[in-house]
Design a protein around this motif. Structure first.
Motif, PDB file in Angstrom:
ATOM      1  N   VAL A 152       0.739  -1.163   0.105  1.00 25.98           N
ATOM      2  CA  VAL A 152       0.064   0.008  -0.093  1.00 25.98           C
ATOM      3  C   VAL A 152       0.772   1.221   0.135  1.00 25.98           C
ATOM      4  CG1 VAL A 152      -1.833   1.339   1.019  1.00 25.98           C
ATOM      5  CG2 VAL A 152      -1.849  -1.185   1.275  1.00 25.98           C
ATOM      6  N   LEU A 153       1.829   1.446   1.039  1.00 25.15           N
ATOM      7  CA  LEU A 153       2.770   2.570   1.133  1.00 25.15           C
ATOM      8  C   LEU A 153       4.153   2.356   1.101  1.00 25.15           C
ATOM      9  CD1 LEU A 153       0.637   3.975   4.149  1.00 25.15           C
ATOM     10  CD2 LEU A 153       0.406   4.681   1.664  1.00 25.15           C
ATOM     11  N   VAL A 154       4.759   3.489   0.567  1.00 23.92           N
ATOM     12  CA  VAL A 154       5.993   3.640   0.606  1.00 23.92           C
ATOM     13  C   VAL A 154       6.395   4.733   1.896  1.00 23.92           C
ATOM     14  CG1 VAL A 154       8.314   4.395  -0.405  1.00 23.92           C
ATOM     15  CG2 VAL A 154       6.512   2.867  -1.753  1.00 23.92           C
ATOM     16  N   VAL A 155       7.083   4.302   2.655  1.00 26.76           N
ATOM     17  CA  VAL A 155       7.583   5.333   4.127  1.00 26.76           C
ATOM     18  C   VAL A 155       9.149   5.493   4.096  1.00 26.76           C
ATOM     19  CG1 VAL A 155       7.523   5.689   6.389  1.00 26.76           C
ATOM     20  CG2 VAL A 155       5.672   4.624   5.231  1.00 26.76           C
ATOM     21  N   ASN A 156       9.536   6.919   3.970  1.00 25.66           N
ATOM     22  CA  ASN A 156      10.759   7.243   4.187  1.00 25.66           C
ATOM     23  C   ASN A 156      11.033   7.714   5.524  1.00 25.66           C
ATOM     24  OD1 ASN A 156      10.364   7.576   1.057  1.00 25.66           O
ATOM     25  ND2 ASN A 156      12.666   7.217   1.277  1.00 25.66           N
ATOM     26  N   VAL A 157      12.149   7.304   6.222  1.00 24.04           N
ATOM     27  CA  VAL A 157      12.330   7.972   7.586  1.00 24.04           C
ATOM     28  C   VAL A 157      13.484   8.452   7.877  1.00 24.04           C
ATOM     29  CG1 VAL A 157      12.199   6.990   9.905  1.00 24.04           C
ATOM     30  CG2 VAL A 157      10.776   6.204   8.402  1.00 24.04           C
ATOM     31  N   ARG A 158      13.766   9.357   8.547  1.00 27.45           N
ATOM     32  CA  ARG A 158      15.063   9.890   8.885  1.00 27.45           C
ATOM     33  C   ARG A 158      14.876  10.716  10.463  1.00 27.45           C
ATOM     34  NH1 ARG A 158      18.057  15.440   7.879  1.00 27.45           N
ATOM     35  NH2 ARG A 158      20.158  14.559   7.832  1.00 27.45           N
ATOM     36  N   TRP A 159      16.116  10.544  11.113  1.00 26.10           N
ATOM     37  CA  TRP A 159      16.040  10.977  12.548  1.00 26.10           C
ATOM     38  C   TRP A 159      16.182  12.632  12.283  1.00 26.10           C
ATOM     39  CZ3 TRP A 159      14.542   7.993  15.974  1.00 26.10           C
ATOM     40  CH2 TRP A 159      15.116   6.627  16.000  1.00 26.10           C
ATOM     41  N   ALA A 160      14.957  13.344  13.042  1.00 26.32           N
ATOM     42  CA  ALA A 160      15.273  14.705  13.064  1.00 26.32           C
ATOM     43  C   ALA A 160      16.523  15.327  13.634  1.00 26.32           C
ATOM     44  CB  ALA A 160      14.073  15.477  13.492  1.00 26.32           C
ATOM     45  N   LEU A 161      17.147  16.150  12.907  1.00 28.15           N
ATOM     46  CA  LEU A 161      18.260  16.903  13.382  1.00 28.15           C
ATOM     47  C   LEU A 161      18.176  17.717  14.623  1.00 28.15           C
ATOM     48  CD1 LEU A 161      20.264  17.312  10.216  1.00 28.15           C
ATOM     49  CD2 LEU A 161      20.386  15.484  11.586  1.00 28.15           C
ATOM     50  N   GLY A 162      18.587  17.467  15.626  1.00 27.12           N
ATOM     51  CA  GLY A 162      18.425  18.361  16.863  1.00 27.12           C
ATOM     52  C   GLY A 162      17.234  18.307  17.564  1.00 27.12           C
TER      53      GLY A 162
ATOM     54  N   GLN B  26      15.708  15.101  18.855  1.00 29.39           N
ATOM     55  CA  GLN B  26      15.492  13.817  19.027  1.00 29.39           C
ATOM     56  C   GLN B  26      14.165  13.850  20.130  1.00 29.39           C
ATOM     57  OE1 GLN B  26      18.402  15.050  19.131  1.00 29.39           O
ATOM     58  NE2 GLN B  26      19.291  14.095  17.324  1.00 29.39           N
ATOM     59  N   ASN B  27      13.613  14.543  20.888  1.00 27.85           N
ATOM     60  CA  ASN B  27      12.595  14.369  21.800  1.00 27.85           C
ATOM     61  C   ASN B  27      11.173  14.868  21.126  1.00 27.85           C
ATOM     62  OD1 ASN B  27      14.091  13.020  23.624  1.00 27.85           O
ATOM     63  ND2 ASN B  27      14.802  14.951  24.600  1.00 27.85           N
ATOM     64  N   SER B  28      11.276  15.376  20.101  1.00 29.98           N
ATOM     65  CA  SER B  28       9.919  16.077  19.608  1.00 29.98           C
ATOM     66  C   SER B  28       9.159  14.980  18.937  1.00 29.98           C
ATOM     67  CB  SER B  28      10.507  17.130  18.761  1.00 29.98           C
ATOM     68  OG  SER B  28      11.053  16.466  17.344  1.00 29.98           O
ATOM     69  N   PRO B  29       7.759  15.066  19.048  1.00 31.52           N
ATOM     70  CA  PRO B  29       6.879  14.019  18.204  1.00 31.52           C
ATOM     71  C   PRO B  29       7.417  13.931  16.888  1.00 31.52           C
ATOM     72  CG  PRO B  29       5.562  15.479  19.597  1.00 31.52           C
ATOM     73  CD  PRO B  29       7.152  16.253  19.516  1.00 31.52           C
ATOM     74  N   ALA B  30       7.016  12.917  16.273  1.00 36.66           N
ATOM     75  CA  ALA B  30       7.193  12.611  14.553  1.00 36.66           C
ATOM     76  C   ALA B  30       6.487  13.752  13.920  1.00 36.66           C
ATOM     77  CB  ALA B  30       6.739  11.086  14.422  1.00 36.66           C
ATOM     78  N   LYS B  31       7.141  13.899  12.469  1.00 33.51           N
ATOM     79  CA  LYS B  31       6.754  14.868  11.733  1.00 33.51           C
ATOM     80  C   LYS B  31       6.451  14.168  10.333  1.00 33.51           C
ATOM     81  CE  LYS B  31       8.890  19.076  12.794  1.00 33.51           C
ATOM     82  NZ  LYS B  31       9.683  20.084  12.189  1.00 33.51           N
ATOM     83  N   LEU B  32       5.293  14.582   9.755  1.00 31.49           N
ATOM     84  CA  LEU B  32       4.996  13.931   8.526  1.00 31.49           C
ATOM     85  C   LEU B  32       5.148  14.778   7.288  1.00 31.49           C
ATOM     86  CD1 LEU B  32       3.345  11.564   7.237  1.00 31.49           C
ATOM     87  CD2 LEU B  32       1.165  12.674   7.810  1.00 31.49           C
ATOM     88  N   GLY B  33       5.540  14.238   6.101  1.00 33.28           N
ATOM     89  CA  GLY B  33       5.330  14.866   4.822  1.00 33.28           C
ATOM     90  C   GLY B  33       4.528  13.957   3.962  1.00 33.28           C
TER      91      GLY B  33
ATOM     92  N   GLU C 210       1.115   9.749  18.706  1.00 28.51           N
ATOM     93  CA  GLU C 210       1.910   9.474  20.229  1.00 28.51           C
ATOM     94  C   GLU C 210       2.657   8.293  20.130  1.00 28.51           C
ATOM     95  OE1 GLU C 210       1.935  11.630  22.652  1.00 28.51           O
ATOM     96  OE2 GLU C 210       1.047  13.076  21.202  1.00 28.51           O
ATOM     97  N   GLY C 211       2.056   7.232  19.365  1.00 31.17           N
ATOM     98  CA  GLY C 211       3.014   5.787  19.565  1.00 31.17           C
ATOM     99  C   GLY C 211       4.085   5.782  18.765  1.00 31.17           C
ATOM    100  N   LEU C 212       4.200   6.613  17.944  1.00 31.55           N
ATOM    101  CA  LEU C 212       5.492   6.484  16.697  1.00 31.55           C
ATOM    102  C   LEU C 212       6.724   7.064  17.734  1.00 31.55           C
ATOM    103  CD1 LEU C 212       3.742   8.033  13.757  1.00 31.55           C
ATOM    104  CD2 LEU C 212       4.434   5.615  14.037  1.00 31.55           C
ATOM    105  N   PRO C 213       7.853   6.561  17.284  1.00 32.35           N
ATOM    106  CA  PRO C 213       8.834   7.138  17.810  1.00 32.35           C
ATOM    107  C   PRO C 213       9.259   8.545  17.953  1.00 32.35           C
ATOM    108  CG  PRO C 213       9.524   5.163  16.395  1.00 32.35           C
ATOM    109  CD  PRO C 213       8.081   5.716  16.173  1.00 32.35           C
ATOM    110  N   HIS C 214       9.888   9.089  18.924  1.00 31.62           N
ATOM    111  CA  HIS C 214      10.143  10.498  18.918  1.00 31.62           C
ATOM    112  C   HIS C 214      11.203  10.711  17.941  1.00 31.62           C
ATOM    113  CE1 HIS C 214       6.634  10.926  21.489  1.00 31.62           C
ATOM    114  NE2 HIS C 214       7.182  12.058  22.137  1.00 31.62           N
TER     115      HIS C 214
END
Length: 125
Positions: free
Chosen positions: A33-43, A45-52, A81-85
């Motif tokens: 169904v989906l393709v998901v690209n993931v990267r650690w947010a720079l600086g 690490q404790n913020s909630p996940a972001k979506l594009g 809330e359940g996704l990695p920060h």
């Protein structure tokens, strides 16, 4: 204060350069169904996940593309809330995928988990 299930502007990835960096330098996972690209947010690490969200025109007409966006946003909003920060996600439908909210919801959960696992493995010493 925002409601825990809201989708504020701070949770969105909108800049073209950010999309490019995440796709080129992150990890990805895909299913039917989906393709998901993931990267650690720079600086952040404790913020909630972001979506594009990226919906190619080959996916269908405007009605179909907007439906995919609504499904992906709603699934992300309820699972945030359940996704990695500290992760940034780019989500797009797989070519010729047939979707529904239930399949998108399940797919995001599974593909994000696999992509984050790959990301952690890449950063292990």
């Amino acid at each position: 204060m925002n409601h825990p299930l809201s989708f504020p502007k701070s949770a969105r990835i909108v800049k073209s350069d950010d999309f490019t960096v995440i796709i080129r330098h992150g990890e990805y996972a895909a299913d039917d169904v989906l393709v998901v690209n993931v990267r650690w947010a720079l600086g952040a690490q404790n913020s909630p996940a972001k979506l594009g969200i990226s919906i190619p025109k080959k996916t269908g007409n405007a009605v179909v593309r907007n439906r995919w966006k609504r499904w992906i946003r709603e699934s992300f909003r309820t699972q945030r809330e359940g996704l990695p920060h500290g992760v940034e996600l780019i989500v797009r439908p797989k070519r010729d995928a047939q979707g529904s909210f239930a399949t998108v919801d399940k797919s995001i959960r599974n593909t994000v988990t696999r992509a984050v696992r790959k990301l952690k493995k890449a950063f292990e010493p």
